[in-house]
Design a protein around this motif. Structure first.
Motif, PDB file in Angstrom:
ATOM      1  N   VAL A 146      -6.475 -52.096   9.370  1.00 20.12           N
ATOM      2  CA  VAL A 146      -7.107 -50.847   9.572  1.00 20.12           C
ATOM      3  C   VAL A 146      -8.754 -50.473   9.776  1.00 20.12           C
ATOM      4  N   LYS A 147      -8.982 -50.335  11.473  1.00 20.76           N
ATOM      5  CA  LYS A 147     -10.208 -49.857  11.400  1.00 20.76           C
ATOM      6  C   LYS A 147     -10.480 -48.404  12.293  1.00 20.76           C
ATOM      7  N   PRO A 148     -11.420 -47.978  12.552  1.00 17.95           N
ATOM      8  CA  PRO A 148     -11.686 -46.129  13.278  1.00 17.95           C
ATOM      9  C   PRO A 148     -10.836 -46.305  14.527  1.00 17.95           C
TER      10      PRO A 148
ATOM     11  N   ALA B 133      -7.148 -35.941  20.175  1.00 21.40           N
ATOM     12  CA  ALA B 133      -8.348 -35.843  19.883  1.00 21.40           C
ATOM     13  C   ALA B 133      -9.114 -37.671  19.588  1.00 21.40           C
ATOM     14  N   GLY B 134      -7.953 -38.624  20.106  1.00 25.41           N
ATOM     15  CA  GLY B 134      -8.153 -40.140  19.666  1.00 25.41           C
ATOM     16  C   GLY B 134      -8.662 -40.368  18.959  1.00 25.41           C
ATOM     17  N   SER B 135      -9.765 -41.297  18.839  1.00 21.77           N
ATOM     18  CA  SER B 135      -9.562 -42.343  17.288  1.00 21.77           C
ATOM     19  C   SER B 135     -11.111 -41.707  16.949  1.00 21.77           C
TER      20      SER B 135
ATOM     21  N   MET C 260       2.988 -38.946  26.460  1.00 17.63           N
ATOM     22  CA  MET C 260       2.840 -39.790  25.149  1.00 17.63           C
ATOM     23  C   MET C 260       1.387 -41.069  25.439  1.00 17.63           C
ATOM     24  N   ALA C 261       1.476 -41.854  24.563  1.00 20.37           N
ATOM     25  CA  ALA C 261       0.466 -42.503  25.174  1.00 20.37           C
ATOM     26  C   ALA C 261       0.995 -43.699  25.015  1.00 20.37           C
ATOM     27  N   MET C 262       0.384 -44.928  26.147  1.00 22.97           N
ATOM     28  CA  MET C 262       1.595 -46.224  26.542  1.00 22.97           C
ATOM     29  C   MET C 262       0.411 -46.941  26.702  1.00 22.97           C
ATOM     30  N   LYS C 263       0.500 -47.942  25.449  1.00 15.54           N
ATOM     31  CA  LYS C 263      -0.215 -49.540  25.427  1.00 15.54           C
ATOM     32  C   LYS C 263      -0.035 -50.241  25.850  1.00 15.54           C
ATOM     33  N   GLU C 264      -0.049 -50.625  27.031  1.00 14.83           N
ATOM     34  CA  GLU C 264       0.028 -52.560  27.832  1.00 14.83           C
ATOM     35  C   GLU C 264      -1.085 -53.695  27.073  1.00 14.83           C
TER      36      GLU C 264
ATOM     37  N   CYS D 208       5.148 -46.896  24.159  1.00 15.43           N
ATOM     38  CA  CYS D 208       5.234 -46.103  24.144  1.00 15.43           C
ATOM     39  C   CYS D 208       4.888 -45.488  22.399  1.00 15.43           C
ATOM     40  N   MET D 209       3.928 -44.559  22.652  1.00 11.53           N
ATOM     41  CA  MET D 209       3.511 -43.779  21.080  1.00 11.53           C
ATOM     42  C   MET D 209       3.249 -42.471  21.149  1.00 11.53           C
ATOM     43  N   GLU D 210       3.225 -41.564  20.731  1.00 11.43           N
ATOM     44  CA  GLU D 210       2.984 -40.160  20.094  1.00 11.43           C
ATOM     45  C   GLU D 210       1.452 -40.357  20.802  1.00 11.43           C
ATOM     46  N   PHE D 211       1.146 -39.034  21.354  1.00 10.79           N
ATOM     47  CA  PHE D 211      -0.344 -38.538  22.179  1.00 10.79           C
ATOM     48  C   PHE D 211      -1.218 -38.051  21.691  1.00 10.79           C
ATOM     49  N   MET D 212      -1.993 -38.486  21.018  1.00 12.65           N
ATOM     50  CA  MET D 212      -3.092 -37.859  19.241  1.00 12.65           C
ATOM     51  C   MET D 212      -4.785 -37.379  20.916  1.00 12.65           C
TER      52      MET D 212
ATOM     53  N   LEU E 203      -7.103 -43.773  28.182  1.00 10.74           N
ATOM     54  CA  LEU E 203      -7.768 -43.200  26.843  1.00 10.74           C
ATOM     55  C   LEU E 203      -8.362 -44.397  26.209  1.00 10.74           C
ATOM     56  N   GLY E 204      -7.961 -45.456  26.460  1.00 15.03           N
ATOM     57  CA  GLY E 204      -9.499 -46.755  25.887  1.00 15.03           C
ATOM     58  C   GLY E 204      -8.871 -47.892  26.148  1.00 15.03           C
ATOM     59  N   LYS E 205      -9.493 -48.712  25.917  1.00 17.86           N
ATOM     60  CA  LYS E 205      -9.212 -50.100  26.025  1.00 17.86           C
ATOM     61  C   LYS E 205      -9.279 -51.396  25.670  1.00 17.86           C
ATOM     62  N   GLY E 206      -8.503 -51.408  23.956  1.00 17.34           N
ATOM     63  CA  GLY E 206      -8.896 -52.842  23.338  1.00 17.34           C
ATOM     64  C   GLY E 206      -8.808 -54.706  23.859  1.00 17.34           C
ATOM     65  N   ALA E 207      -9.081 -55.251  22.587  1.00 18.58           N
ATOM     66  CA  ALA E 207      -9.090 -56.602  22.861  1.00 18.58           C
ATOM     67  C   ALA E 207      -7.885 -56.704  23.685  1.00 18.58           C
ATOM     68  N   TYR E 208      -7.047 -56.234  23.933  1.00 17.84           N
ATOM     69  CA  TYR E 208      -5.472 -56.625  24.209  1.00 17.84           C
ATOM     70  C   TYR E 208      -5.361 -56.374  25.491  1.00 17.84           C
ATOM     71  N   GLY E 209      -5.826 -54.806  26.121  1.00 20.68           N
ATOM     72  CA  GLY E 209      -4.826 -54.038  27.043  1.00 20.68           C
ATOM     73  C   GLY E 209      -5.377 -52.993  26.934  1.00 20.68           C
ATOM     74  N   THR E 210      -4.752 -51.674  28.051  1.00 21.74           N
ATOM     75  CA  THR E 210      -5.374 -50.979  28.087  1.00 21.74           C
ATOM     76  C   THR E 210      -4.684 -49.936  27.416  1.00 21.74           C
ATOM     77  N   VAL E 211      -5.048 -48.450  26.992  1.00 24.14           N
ATOM     78  CA  VAL E 211      -3.793 -47.646  26.462  1.00 24.14           C
ATOM     79  C   VAL E 211      -3.977 -46.484  27.760  1.00 24.14           C
ATOM     80  N   ARG E 212      -2.876 -45.372  27.872  1.00 23.42           N
ATOM     81  CA  ARG E 212      -3.279 -44.474  29.051  1.00 23.42           C
ATOM     82  C   ARG E 212      -1.838 -43.491  28.888  1.00 23.42           C
TER      83      ARG E 212
HETATM   84  P1  ATP Z   1      -8.292 -53.938  19.179  1.00 29.19           P
HETATM   85  O1  ATP Z   1      -7.993 -54.614  20.521  1.00 29.19           O
HETATM   86  O2  ATP Z   1      -9.502 -54.837  18.842  1.00 29.19           O
HETATM   87  O3  ATP Z   1      -6.492 -53.438  18.366  1.00 29.19           O
HETATM   88  P2  ATP Z   1      -8.310 -50.391  19.834  1.00 29.19           P
HETATM   89  O4  ATP Z   1      -7.872 -49.889  19.008  1.00 29.19           O
HETATM   90  O5  ATP Z   1     -10.018 -49.836  20.291  1.00 29.19           O
HETATM   91  O6  ATP Z   1      -9.484 -52.477  19.384  1.00 29.19           O
HETATM   92  P3  ATP Z   1      -5.948 -50.459  21.481  1.00 29.19           P
HETATM   93  O7  ATP Z   1      -5.385 -50.316  20.230  1.00 29.19           O
HETATM   94  O8  ATP Z   1      -6.291 -50.660  22.919  1.00 29.19           O
HETATM   95  O9  ATP Z   1      -7.628 -50.779  20.967  1.00 29.19           O
HETATM   96  O10 ATP Z   1      -6.994 -48.776  21.855  1.00 29.19           O
HETATM   97  C1  ATP Z   1      -7.802 -48.366  22.861  1.00 29.19           C
HETATM   98  C2  ATP Z   1      -7.924 -47.263  22.347  1.00 29.19           C
HETATM   99  O11 ATP Z   1      -7.095 -45.696  23.280  1.00 29.19           O
HETATM  100  C3  ATP Z   1      -8.324 -46.475  21.052  1.00 29.19           C
HETATM  101  O12 ATP Z   1      -9.873 -46.966  20.755  1.00 29.19           O
HETATM  102  C4  ATP Z   1      -8.115 -45.075  21.371  1.00 29.19           C
HETATM  103  O13 ATP Z   1      -9.264 -43.907  21.027  1.00 29.19           O
HETATM  104  C5  ATP Z   1      -7.588 -44.686  21.865  1.00 29.19           C
HETATM  105  N1  ATP Z   1      -6.014 -44.955  21.629  1.00 29.19           N
HETATM  106  C6  ATP Z   1      -5.109 -45.575  21.569  1.00 29.19           C
HETATM  107  N2  ATP Z   1      -3.696 -45.372  20.592  1.00 29.19           N
HETATM  108  C7  ATP Z   1      -3.694 -43.445  21.319  1.00 29.19           C
HETATM  109  C8  ATP Z   1      -2.585 -42.034  21.182  1.00 29.19           C
HETATM  110  N3  ATP Z   1      -1.598 -43.185  20.440  1.00 29.19           N
HETATM  111  N4  ATP Z   1      -3.178 -41.868  21.695  1.00 29.19           N
HETATM  112  C9  ATP Z   1      -4.324 -41.295  22.014  1.00 29.19           C
HETATM  113  N5  ATP Z   1      -6.232 -42.824  22.169  1.00 29.19           N
HETATM  114  C10 ATP Z   1      -5.021 -42.973  21.642  1.00 29.19           C
END
Ligand code: ATP
Ligand code: MG
Length: 303
Positions: free
Chosen positions: A127-129, A84-86, A30-34, A78-82, A10-19
């Motif tokens: 807090v950020k988009p 439409a994303g962020s 669900m959305a799983m953040k590593e 593990c959290m609710e899958f949204m 679903l996306g990658k952030g500074a600390y890991g991947t969300v799947r």
């Molecule tokens: P940072 O690492 O600086 O916090 P970030 O918020 O973009 O930045 P993540 O929190 O790892 O990084 O999230 C990565 C992306 O995964 C998000 O931008 C979002 O689009 C997607 N995402 C995160 N949580 C969910 C969710 N519960 N349902 C659907 N998409 C999600």
């Protein structure tokens, strides 16, 4: 982990991947953040215990928490899958978010933040988009708030990146070794900045206009705060200006925001008064079309 089927990234952030994952026994998606952390098992356990308070965070404006576990040095959350994303995923250039939709998103976000403060006694801190999530039903929910002090400490070492949503007082505090007067008002600044970004289609202090991160942070601390574009109403612009007061004590509180004419106006429009579903649908279609165009351009370039 054996109970989960791994689906798309679903996306990658500074600390890991969300799947996206599916819990095979229940079929729940669900959305799983590593989050990768170099910590011993005791500290990882402490984080999992701290995250447990999330089970109390049952509120329409907060992403539902399903549980967390760790394997080796990774925390899986593990959290609710949204679907439409962020919010970052949905805005598209300047003024792509109509004012009534914007007010609805902000109203929901403020309610979520107030819940965290009043019911859980925590600040959000990030807090950020990308941490404001939306689904196709048009619901708006917050994620990634600072519930675990241990997790926060373990992440703190990484640099703050090129898009800082930190309030001026928080930036100053970082330079003074984290002793800044960092309170819930700092989240209000970050909210203001996120609203401006949503309406401009870009982060308001674009890294490419500054010679380095220091110059960029100086602009946040010493420059005039950004404003909402002229095409939004005076009321909306006033609301945002109240969030982006440089002096934290002058910034609006959540109670004041909810009493502001802009959010009162949103409340008066009622549940069906804003076509959130329609806007999300259009925004997702615009995004798909943009991706398609990019793909075609890449193919043309390759040919
Ligand atoms: P940072 O690492 O600086 O916090 P970030 O918020 O973009 O930045 P993540 O929190 O790892 O990084 O999230 C990565 C992306 O995964 C998000 O931008 C979002 O689009 C997607 N995402 C995160 N949580 C969910 C969710 N519960 N349902 C659907 N998409 C999600
Ligand atoms: Mg996030």
């Amino acid at each position: 982990m054996d109970d989960l089927e791994l689906l798309d990234e679903l996306g990658k952030g500074a600390y890991g991947t969300v799947r996206k994952v599916r819990h095979t026994k229940t079929g729940v998606e669900m959305a799983m953040k590593e989050i990768r952390l170099e910590l011993d098992d005791a500290k990882l356990n402490a984080i999992i215990m701290e995250l447990d308070i999330l089970h109390r965070a049952t509120e329409p404006q907060i992403v539902e928490f399903y549980g967390a576990f760790f394997i080796e040095s990774c925390v899986y959350y593990c959290m609710e899958f949204m679907d439409a994303g962020s919010l970052e995923n949905l805005y598209d250039g300047r003024c792509s978010v109509p004012e009534d939709v914007l007010a609805r998103i902000v109203g929901k976000t403020v309610r979520g933040l107030r819940f965290l403060k009043d019911e859980l006694q925590i600040m959000h801190r990030d807090v950020k988009p990308t941490n404001i999530l939306i689904n196709r039903r048009g619901e708006v929910k917050l994620c990634d708030f600072g519930v675990s002090g241990q997790l926060e400490k373990s992440l703190a070492k990484t640099n703050i990146g090129c898009q800082s949503y930190m309030a001026p007082e928080r930036i100053k505090g970082e330079y003074q070794n984290m002793l800044g007067t960092y309170t819930v008002a700092s989240d209000v600044w970050s909210l203001g900045l996120s609203i401006v970004e949503t309406t401009m289609g870009t982060y308001p202090y674009p890294p490419e206009t500054y010679s380095n991160v220091f110059a960029q942070l100086q602009a946040i601390v010493h420059g005039d705060p950004p404003q909402l574009p002229d095409s939004y109403s005076e009321t909306a612009r006033d609301f945002v200006a109240r969030c982006l007061e440089k002096v934290p004590s002058r910034r609006a509180t959540y109670a004041q925001m909810l009493e502001h004419p802009w959010l009162l106006g949103d409340e008066a429009r009622g549940l069906d008064g804003v076509d959130m579903r329609g806007w999300v649908k259009q925004a997702l279609m615009r995004k798909a079309a943009r991706k398609e165009r990019e793909r075609e351009q890449q193919n043309d370039a390759a040919a």
